[in-house]
Each structure stands twice: as C-alpha cells, then as structure tokens.
Design a protein around this motif. Structure first.
Motif, PDB file in Angstrom:
ATOM      1  N   GLY A  85       4.299 -15.163   0.046  1.00  0.00           N
ATOM      2  CA  GLY A  85       4.405 -15.450   1.459  1.00  0.00           C
ATOM      3  C   GLY A  85       5.835 -15.547   1.906  1.00  0.00           C
ATOM      4  O   GLY A  85       6.152 -15.351   3.081  1.00  0.00           O
ATOM      5  N   LEU A  86       6.713 -15.844   0.986  1.00  0.00           N
ATOM      6  CA  LEU A  86       8.125 -15.956   1.332  1.00  0.00           C
ATOM      7  C   LEU A  86       8.876 -14.657   1.066  1.00  0.00           C
ATOM      8  O   LEU A  86       9.892 -14.396   1.686  1.00  0.00           O
ATOM      9  CB  LEU A  86       8.769 -17.080   0.512  1.00  0.00           C
ATOM     10  N   LEU A  87       8.383 -13.856   0.138  1.00  0.00           N
ATOM     11  CA  LEU A  87       9.076 -12.626  -0.214  1.00  0.00           C
ATOM     12  C   LEU A  87       8.282 -11.417   0.241  1.00  0.00           C
ATOM     13  O   LEU A  87       7.127 -11.242  -0.139  1.00  0.00           O
ATOM     14  CB  LEU A  87       9.269 -12.547  -1.737  1.00  0.00           C
ATOM     15  N   VAL A  88       8.866 -10.599   1.054  1.00  0.00           N
ATOM     16  CA  VAL A  88       8.220  -9.367   1.485  1.00  0.00           C
ATOM     17  C   VAL A  88       8.363  -8.335   0.368  1.00  0.00           C
ATOM     18  O   VAL A  88       9.466  -8.076  -0.118  1.00  0.00           O
ATOM     19  CB  VAL A  88       8.855  -8.843   2.795  1.00  0.00           C
ATOM     20  N   ARG A  89       7.235  -7.734  -0.042  1.00  0.00           N
ATOM     21  CA  ARG A  89       7.261  -6.783  -1.153  1.00  0.00           C
ATOM     22  C   ARG A  89       7.578  -5.398  -0.602  1.00  0.00           C
ATOM     23  O   ARG A  89       6.719  -4.520  -0.482  1.00  0.00           O
ATOM     24  CB  ARG A  89       5.912  -6.781  -1.874  1.00  0.00           C
ATOM     25  N   GLN A 110       6.367   0.089   1.150  1.00  0.00           N
ATOM     26  CA  GLN A 110       6.826   1.453   1.441  1.00  0.00           C
ATOM     27  C   GLN A 110       5.919   2.478   0.768  1.00  0.00           C
ATOM     28  O   GLN A 110       5.617   3.528   1.346  1.00  0.00           O
ATOM     29  CB  GLN A 110       8.270   1.613   0.986  1.00  0.00           C
ATOM     30  N   ARG A 111       5.471   2.173  -0.451  1.00  0.00           N
ATOM     31  CA  ARG A 111       4.534   3.087  -1.128  1.00  0.00           C
ATOM     32  C   ARG A 111       3.241   3.206  -0.322  1.00  0.00           C
ATOM     33  O   ARG A 111       2.676   4.286  -0.171  1.00  0.00           O
ATOM     34  CB  ARG A 111       4.214   2.570  -2.534  1.00  0.00           C
ATOM     35  N   MET A 112       2.767   2.072   0.192  1.00  0.00           N
ATOM     36  CA  MET A 112       1.525   2.071   0.957  1.00  0.00           C
ATOM     37  C   MET A 112       1.684   2.823   2.272  1.00  0.00           C
ATOM     38  O   MET A 112       0.783   3.551   2.706  1.00  0.00           O
ATOM     39  CB  MET A 112       1.068   0.635   1.203  1.00  0.00           C
ATOM     40  N   GLU A 113       2.845   2.658   2.923  1.00  0.00           N
ATOM     41  CA  GLU A 113       3.059   3.307   4.222  1.00  0.00           C
ATOM     42  C   GLU A 113       3.266   4.811   4.099  1.00  0.00           C
ATOM     43  O   GLU A 113       2.890   5.585   4.990  1.00  0.00           O
ATOM     44  CB  GLU A 113       4.273   2.680   4.919  1.00  0.00           C
ATOM     45  N   LEU A 142      -0.139  -9.460   0.055  1.00  0.00           N
ATOM     46  CA  LEU A 142       0.306  -8.078   0.228  1.00  0.00           C
ATOM     47  C   LEU A 142      -0.490  -7.414   1.351  1.00  0.00           C
ATOM     48  O   LEU A 142       0.078  -6.669   2.167  1.00  0.00           O
ATOM     49  CB  LEU A 142       0.131  -7.293  -1.075  1.00  0.00           C
ATOM     50  N   LEU A 143      -1.794  -7.689   1.409  1.00  0.00           N
ATOM     51  CA  LEU A 143      -2.582  -7.144   2.505  1.00  0.00           C
ATOM     52  C   LEU A 143      -2.110  -7.680   3.856  1.00  0.00           C
ATOM     53  O   LEU A 143      -2.060  -6.938   4.846  1.00  0.00           O
ATOM     54  CB  LEU A 143      -4.068  -7.487   2.301  1.00  0.00           C
ATOM     55  N   ARG A 144      -1.769  -8.963   3.922  1.00  0.00           N
ATOM     56  CA  ARG A 144      -1.226  -9.527   5.164  1.00  0.00           C
ATOM     57  C   ARG A 144       0.023  -8.776   5.605  1.00  0.00           C
ATOM     58  O   ARG A 144       0.180  -8.398   6.769  1.00  0.00           O
ATOM     59  CB  ARG A 144      -0.862 -11.006   4.955  1.00  0.00           C
ATOM     60  N   GLN A 145       0.926  -8.557   4.652  1.00  0.00           N
ATOM     61  CA  GLN A 145       2.180  -7.889   4.992  1.00  0.00           C
ATOM     62  C   GLN A 145       1.933  -6.434   5.387  1.00  0.00           C
ATOM     63  O   GLN A 145       2.585  -5.907   6.308  1.00  0.00           O
ATOM     64  CB  GLN A 145       3.149  -7.981   3.801  1.00  0.00           C
ATOM     65  N   LEU A 150       2.348  -5.625  -9.212  1.00  0.00           N
ATOM     66  CA  LEU A 150       2.423  -6.844  -8.414  1.00  0.00           C
ATOM     67  C   LEU A 150       3.254  -7.945  -9.059  1.00  0.00           C
ATOM     68  O   LEU A 150       3.611  -8.920  -8.401  1.00  0.00           O
ATOM     69  CB  LEU A 150       1.011  -7.383  -8.146  1.00  0.00           C
ATOM     70  N   ARG A 151       3.542  -7.808 -10.353  1.00  0.00           N
ATOM     71  CA  ARG A 151       4.369  -8.829 -11.006  1.00  0.00           C
ATOM     72  C   ARG A 151       5.712  -8.931 -10.296  1.00  0.00           C
ATOM     73  O   ARG A 151       6.292  -7.923  -9.912  1.00  0.00           O
ATOM     74  CB  ARG A 151       4.633  -8.472 -12.466  1.00  0.00           C
ATOM     75  N   PHE A 152       6.221 -10.140 -10.192  1.00  0.00           N
ATOM     76  CA  PHE A 152       7.568 -10.309  -9.665  1.00  0.00           C
ATOM     77  C   PHE A 152       8.566  -9.785 -10.690  1.00  0.00           C
ATOM     78  O   PHE A 152       8.460 -10.090 -11.879  1.00  0.00           O
ATOM     79  CB  PHE A 152       7.850 -11.789  -9.397  1.00  0.00           C
ATOM     80  N   SER A 153       9.519  -9.007 -10.224  1.00  0.00           N
ATOM     81  CA  SER A 153      10.645  -8.627 -11.079  1.00  0.00           C
ATOM     82  C   SER A 153      11.556  -9.847 -11.230  1.00  0.00           C
ATOM     83  O   SER A 153      11.406 -10.844 -10.511  1.00  0.00           O
ATOM     84  CB  SER A 153      11.423  -7.469 -10.458  1.00  0.00           C
TER      85      SER A 153
END
Length: 906
Positions: free
Chosen positions: A47-51, A56-59, A80-83, A209-212
């Motif tokens: 919620g704090l970090l925009v993926r 971009q892959r989805m768009e 991710l769906l929210r974003q 989806l893992r955080f880097s």
C-alpha cells in the motif's frame, strides 16, 4: 438469486470521468475482505510502495485478454489490483471489481453480480428477465464499446467446473477493448494452454510479487521512524524472502525495540506473524492437510517418498501437488519438481505449531527421516536429523562411521557445526572424533578451545602435531621450535601430510626468530617430494611461508612473482576452491599488492575470500586480512567499514585467545588517531595496546606485525607529541637490530620514523640522509604504502629530499621514476604540509597564486611577473610568501620543485 443490497456490499464501481456518489464510496470501502481491510488500514507494505515495474507490464500488454496474478497469501495481490485499477481510471479505462466468495460457484449468481456492475458502468438497466442469465451477460460484455477491465479478486473460492466454464466463456466473449484480471492464491483450472500459446495471457506469480532488496529498503525506511541498518534490512529480506506481509509484520515488531534485536529474532514464532498464519492460512485447511503440513515441517527439503516415510502415508505426492496448486508457501527446489521446501517463515511457524499441538512428535519424525536418509545412503542428512531428534549416541556413531567421506568431501564447516551440538563427554573414547574436532577448531582460529580439546585425548603423533601448531599460533615460538624439532625426527618424509603439518610451523617459527637458513632447509625438504606425493595443503602453506620470508627480507617483487606463479599453477579442478591454503595465499598476495599501492587489486582479492573460510593461516593471515580491509576502506572514505573491520579483528582476538590479534586492532586505531592529530585518543588506544601487547619481543618478528608493533606505534605517537630526541635514539637502536637480522621491511618503516624524529629536532640534513637508504630499497622493491601511510610530516620531508637530491637519484641507486610516482600519489591523495589541513593541493593555492608559481617556474623574475599580471612587485612578493607557506617550502627553488611534484605546473 442475491438481493440488491448484497450486490452493493460486494462491488466497487467507479465510472470514468464521473464524481463518485456516496453510495459508490460506500461500495469502494466495502470491497475489501476483512483480512485485506485490516492490513491496508494499517498501511501494508504494498500500500505504501507502488509496484511500477509490474504495473507497466500490465499496462503494456495490449494483446492480453487475461492477466493472472497468482501467489500465496500476503504477497500483495489485492493491492496490486488496486494500483492497476487506479492506473486504468487515469488512462480512461472503465473498471469493475468483484470480490468472490464460495457462493459464486453458481454461475447465475456470478453473472447477476457482473450484470449489475455493467449496468452501473453504462447506465443501461438490465432487463429483469435477463438477470442472472449467463448468455445475456456474455452478449452485453461482447457489445461493450468503451475500454474496460473486469477485476476478480479471491478467485481461489471458485472450484466448480460450472464456474470455470463460465469464466472461459467470459474470456471468449471479451471484445478487443476488454480485459479480465484475476487474483488468486491457487492456479485456476481454466485450460489456458491455447491462450498462452497465442500470447493472450500475462502471468504474474509469487516470484514477480516478491519485494526486491531495493523495495524492501524503501519500504522499511518509509514505514519505520527509526534507523535500520542496511545489514539488518538485508537479513530481514533474506528471512522473509521478499514476502510483503512478513515484512509488514516485522515493522510492527520494530516499534520500541532495537532493530538488530528484532531482525535476529524474527521467525515463524513471531506473535503477529503466527497469528496471521494461524488465522488466515492454517485454519482454512482441512484436518488432513494441516496434519501433513505440521509433520513435514521438520524437513528442510522434502520429496514424496520422504514424506511417505515419516508420515506413514502413501499419497504424499497428491498432497504436495494440492499444496502447489494452492500456492501454500511451497516451492520446488529442483528442475524435475521432485524436491520441495516451505517458505522459511512458514516452516518456522509450522514447527512451533507442531511442538504445541503434538508435543514429542517432532523427535519421532526426525528419527524416521534419519532412517530414510540412511537407507538412501545420504549420511549427512541422516546425522542432521539424529541430532535434531536428540539421538546423540546414534548421531556420534554415524558421524564416526562416515567421518573420512565427510572430510574428503570438504564438509568441514558442517562438521564443526555438528561438533558444537554434541556434548564433549559424548566424544570420550573416540579419539578420531576428538582429533577432528581439534583440527576444525584450529582451522576456525579458536586456538584456546583447540588446546583444551587436544588435552582430552592421549598423546600421539597427531596430537603432538596439533600442539606444535597451536604453540606457534599462540606466539610461544621457542616452545614450538623445540616441540617440532623433537617430533620431526620421528616422522618420515614419506608421510608427506604428517611431515608437512610439523615442518611448516617449524619453518614459520624459525623465520620469526631470525633463523632463516634453518627455515629454508626445512622448506627445501618439503619441496623435494614428487608433486604427486605432496599435499595441496602443505604446498600452499609452504609457499605462504616462503613468501612471508621474502617480504620480511624486503624482497617484495620476488614474493609477488612466487605468489602469482603459485596461483597460475593451481590445478584446473581446484581453481576458485578454498583448499590448499588458498585463502592464506590470497591474503599474502593482497598484502604484497597493497604495498605497491594497488589498492583496487588487493581489495578484489580480499573481497572474494569467504568471511568464515576455514584455513590454516594462523594469526598473521587473520591480522593482515582485517587490517588491509580496514585501511582500504578508510582510504576510500568509509570510516564505518574501517571501524567494523577492526571490531571484527578484536572479536577474533578474544575468541582465539591470541593477544597479538587483539592488540593489532588497537595498534591500527592508535596509528590513525596519531596521524589525524587526535593524540588523546591515540594515547587511550596505546593503553589498550599495553594491556594486550605482552607478546612483543625484539627477537621475535612475524610478517603481519613487522612494521606494526607496539614499539613502532609508541615512537609514532612520541614524534607527534614532539618527543623527538628520545624517539630518535630508540629508533636508531631498533634500526641497527633490524639490519643485523635482515628485517628490511621493518627497517624501512623504522628509517622513515627516524627521519621524521630528526626533522623534528631541526636536523634537516640528517633527516634527508636517513631517507636515502629507505628510498633506495623502496624504489627497487615497489614499497609505496609504507611512505603514504605516515602523513604530512613525511610528505614534507620527501618533497625537500626531491628538491635536494632528485638530480642525484641515479648515482644514489634510486629509480627516478619511483620518486616521481611516489610524489604524484602523495599529491593525488591530498597530502599537505604539516601546517595545513588535508585537502586537494591545487585548491590550497588561489588561482592567482597558481599563475604566479607557474610564471616563476617558467623563469620569470618578480618584475616580469608583475608586468604580465598587472600587479605591483610588492604584491608578487606577498603571493610568493603565501605560496611557500602553503607548500611548506623554504625558498623559491623548493617551492617550484614541490609544485612540480604535485602536478600544479601542468
């Protein structure tokens, strides 16, 4: 058929370009399930970090009909769906969102919900006769004109063939401007093979989806209002494996507690994490699956046959496949998908739950696993499980049975870890195990512990060999020589390894006590054996000792040639492996390179050495390793790393029982504090040196400490304090001793300090004369760092020497190019005169002063300079006085020479 309030409670609909009504806002708030709402309300990680990368892959997937977001619980699918929804609205794509539940396995109910959503999007009421009519919905979807996306969350609740068939029909009916986005914990049975081949499916899985590490750093720093070190964040990243909810729960634990403490303790037993896993994951599983998870949690890696063996089941393969389909924190560890493991935190949670719910069963499960591994001829895993089961006697028996194979396989660190878990008394009566444990403690630089272990077994040739080694490593050199000479008479050179284990510490001690010819004789006897009969370990240590002798004698170039030849001749099968004293040789190689100021090369070698490599290098290798790392870090401006490496060295000294290792950390602190003019700090460090410096004896000298001893540190501090006369006298005597013992590297450092003491007494000519033999040796052997490490006072002396004697270099047998290189490096590292703060020399002179010194160097007199610069002659003289003061020059000729050496006249 669901009623209207039920629909509104489960939908989130915001048409593009319209202001949301109050009812729509209510629906937006109600769209989250209880668990997601709880975490998002507190500000979860995603919620704090925009993926951005995922979005971009989805768009960009224009030809995609389906975006499948599939991952285990807590990996940020909903967020991710929210974003993505927000990006769609910003880009003019209308969105409808539906949170699914088990009732949606009825296609008519699901169709009715979607019909209501589309009614809200296009403002066209649905004919009551068509309500819940799947075909009517599909026609409506196919004819929708505006770009749109259907977002279905919690798709794992769908498990009926009828529901899957309806979704497949929905996918077929989607127009080119439509897109379906599914978020699911499981892999939905939608028959997507053809769509995948046609490139119409974009799949985002758990790994995506893992955080880097970079995302974890950003999240932790943004969420936590307290400093969390990079090392702690890296450890947290490793333990959570980028699991977003795990990271979020860790930040909850950080509040009011030390970050390091929390990170070290964070595991599956963490209260918040355990509650989440128990409520959201384990509680939703069947009794059969829960029991399987608990029982198999004792395995670090598992296969279906192994699971069958410990659980008594015959269908473990089917259960594993069920866990995989459910994305239940399980992942394969091999390409054939025969072996698997659980997420570390999930596994830790399950083990804790097993201990609480089925007390005592873990031990029986470990025993069953051990017997299966033994039957599979995999003793390593069997011994591990026996130790975890508390079956110490059986574990020790298996360890002794397979000891040779484990040693030959290089599993030394594993063996050491096992020995740490076994009570010492359990080894009594098993001398092979005691000796192996002793050797491992020696390799781990724990000399005091190794000696205590050796005392538990009767005297033998092998125990006597270890004692010889330990005596040399603890600086009891005379005792080590006596013991080794007595023992070597009884060891045949044909037993190469046993002979080498005694001969190499003997040669080392003979060198340290100045008996070089005797040491060479011992080393020659080692190298006379045919290569195929020699041990790689003995060969490596012998080369290390030979090169350390060359360095002590001041033959740096010869040592470098030997080390490079040894590295090039390493057998192809061993290249890159940490065997045969490789770490020890690499450390010495780095030291030799450091002396020629090749810091980048030295750093590259040191950074490749594993932090906890087991090696027979002894205290000198340890000291050289950490001190070099510290000095290079400080040279690069990383004071924090300098402090960390010295703290590590100090800790190694305490653990090993070696006062010399401990003292070396304080010597380096004292050196730097002295050069920085913090003399009170230096004096405090020297107090600690005095407490740990009882090992210092003038007649004993080892390569890692020949130019860094308590004596040298005291003289450096005395010179800085202005106690020049006493320092000069003591250094003169020390130089005579070093010369008599051919300790030329030590003598080089002593001469530099002696010259500085003489200069402090005002004896400039004697100071410059004292530098001449130092420069002669250094110019032929490439010793640069020895000069560069002594600060501004030595810099000033070198510049004066260059003014007085640079033209005589060849007649003094000093390579002119070495002097030019040395002065250039001094200028590059920003050294200045003793009256100025360190900085870039060119910045110390103003632009006008630089113009004056350059005109002066071109042969112009004061009047000519004044005319060319449109100044008065008086102003030119003022500039020249300032230039001399800044450069530490005593006249114009010297000022020009210093400026030229520093590159200011280019």
């Amino acid at each position: 058929m669901p009623n209207r309030p039920d629909l509104i409670a489960r939908l989130s609909l915001v048409p593009t370009g319209t202001k949301p009504s109050e009812s729509v806002k209510e629906m937006e708030a109600a769209r989250l399930d209880i668990r997601a709402e709880k975490f998002l309300a507190q500000g979860t990680s995603s919620g704090l970090l925009v993926r951005d990368a995922l979005l971009q892959r989805m768009e960009r997937s224009d030809d995609t009909r389906l975006i499948l977001v599939r991952a285990a619980a807590g990996f940020g699918k909903t967020t991710l769906l929210r974003q993505y929804r927000e990006r769609c609205i910003e880009g003019g794509r209308q969105v409808l969102w539906l949170n699914l539940d088990r009732a949606d396995n009825d296609p008519r109910r699901l169709a009715a919900h979607l019909q209501t959503a589309f009614e809200t999007l296009d403002g066209l009421p649905v004919d009551q006769q068509d309500q819940g009519d799947c075909q009517a919905l599909l026609r409506h979807v196919g004819g929708f004109k505006h770009p749109f996306a259907i977002l279905l969350d919690d798709f794992e609740f769908l498990d009926s063939p009828q529901a899957f068939a309806f979704i497949q029909q929905l996918l077929s009916a989607l127009p080119s401007n439509g897109r379906l986005v599914i978020a699911s914990r499981v892999n939905p049975d939608l028959g997507l093979g053809r769509m995948r081949i046609q490139g119409q499916v974009l799949e985002i899985d758990t790994d995506a989806l893992r955080f880097s590490l970079e995302e974890t750093v950003a999240f932790i720093r943004e969420r936590c209002e307290m400093p969390v070190s990079d090392a702690d964040i890296a450890r947290l990243q490793d333990s959570t494996e980028g699991w977003i909810t795990g990271l979020f729960l860790a930040t909850l634990s950080l509040r009011g507690r030390s970050a390091g403490e929390v990170v070290r303790a964070f595991s599956g037993s963490n209260q918040e994490l355990a509650e989440y896993l128990a409520e959201d994951i384990l509680a939703s599983q069947s009794d059969e699956v829960r029991l399987f998870l608990l029982q198999t949690s004792i395995l670090d890696r598992f296969s279906a046959p192994l699971c069958d063996a410990i659980t008594g089941r015959l269908d473990s393969r089917q259960l594993i496949e069920q866990l995989l389909r459910a994305n239940l924190f399980i992942q394969p560890t091999d390409e054939q998908h025969q072996w698997f493991r659980y997420h570390r935190l999930f596994s830790g949670f399950l083990r804790g739950a097993l201990a609480r719910q089925l007390p005592g069963q873990a031990e029986a499960l470990h025993r069953a696993a051990a017997h299966w591994f033994l039957a599979q001829k995999r003793p390593e895993s069997a011994i591990e499980h026996l130790l975890r089961a508390g079956a110490t006697h059986e574990a020790v028996a298996q360890l002794e049975r397979h000891l040779d194979d484990l040693v030959d396989a290089g599993r030394l660190r594993l063996l050491l870890r096992w020995f740490e878990q076994i009570p010492v008394e359990s080894l009594d009566g098993r001398p092979r195990l005691i000796l192996t444990h002793s050797w491992l403690l020696v390799l781990d630089h724990r000399y005091r512990d190794a000696m205590q272990m050796v005392e538990r077994t009767p005297s033998s040739r092998e125990t006597d060999s270890i004692r010889c080694l330990l005596l040399s490593f603890t600086d009891q050199l005379d005792a080590a020589i006596s013991a080794a000479q007595a023992q070597i008479e009884h060891v045949s050179p044909d037993h190469m390894l046993q002979y080498g284990i005694v001969a190499t510490p003997l040669a080392f001690c003979l060198i340290a006590t100045g008996r070089y010819d005797e040491a060479r004789e011992v080393l020659i006897r080692i190298t006379q054996q045919a290569p195929q009969e020699r041990s790689a370990l003995v060969d490596g240590i012998a080369v290390f000792i030979e090169c350390s002798l060359e360095l002590t004698l001041g033959h740096r170039t010869s040592a470098l040639a030997r080390l490079e030849a040894s590295s090039a001749s390493q057998p192809p099968g061993l290249k890159g492996k940490w065997v045969g004293g490789k770490a020890t040789l690499d450390i010495l190689h780095a030291l030799v390179l450091y002396e020629e100021d090749a810091l980048a090369k030295a750093w590259n070698i040191l950074s490749e050495i594993p932090q906890n490599v087991l090696d027979l290098g002894g205290p000198d290798a340890l000291i050289a390793h950490r001190v070099l790392l510290a000095r290079i870090a400080l040279h690069n401006g990383n004071r924090e790393a300098w402090l960390r490496h010295l703290a590590d060295l100090e800790q190694l000294g305490r653990r090993s029982g070696s006062m010399r290792i401990l003292c070396s950390a304080w010597l380096e602190r004292a050196r730097v504090a002295t050069l920085e003019g913090r003399l009170d700090i230096a004096a405090q460090a020297m107090t600690s040196v005095a407490l740990s410096g009882k090992w210092e004896r003038p007649e004993h000298l080892t390569f890692a400490c020949d130019s860094d001893t308590p004596f040298i540190a005291r003289q450096r501090l005395a010179i800085a304090r202005g106690e020049h006369q006493q320092a000069a006298a003591e250094l003169r005597s020390a130089i005579e001793v070093a010369d008599s013992r051919q300790q030329r590297r030590r003598g080089l450092k002593l001469r530099l300090l002696h010259a500085m003491a003489l200069a402090g007494m005002g004896r400039q000519k004697q100071a410059l004369d004292a530098l001449t033999p130092a420069l002669r040796l250094a110019s032929h052997e490439g010793f640069l760092r020895t000069f560069l490490e002594e600060g501004p006072m030595l810099v000033k002396l070198l510049e004066r020497w260059a003014v007085a004697f640079q033209a005589l270099c060849s007649s003094l047998d000093i390579k002119p190019e070495f002097l030019a290189d040395l002065l250039q490096r001094i200028g590059a590292q920003g050294a200045t005169s003793e009256h100025n703060e360190p900085g870039d020399p060119e910045q110390q002179l103003t632009a006008r002063e630089l113009q004056v010194i350059r005109l002066l160097a071109a042969g112009n007199r004061n009047r000519a300079i004044a005319d060319q610069m449109h100044l008065s002659e008086h102003t030119v003289k003022t500039h020249l006085r300032n230039i001399s003061a800044k450069l530490g020059a005593q006249g114009r000729t010297e000022a020009i020479a210093i400026a030229r050496a520093r590159g200011l006249l280019d």
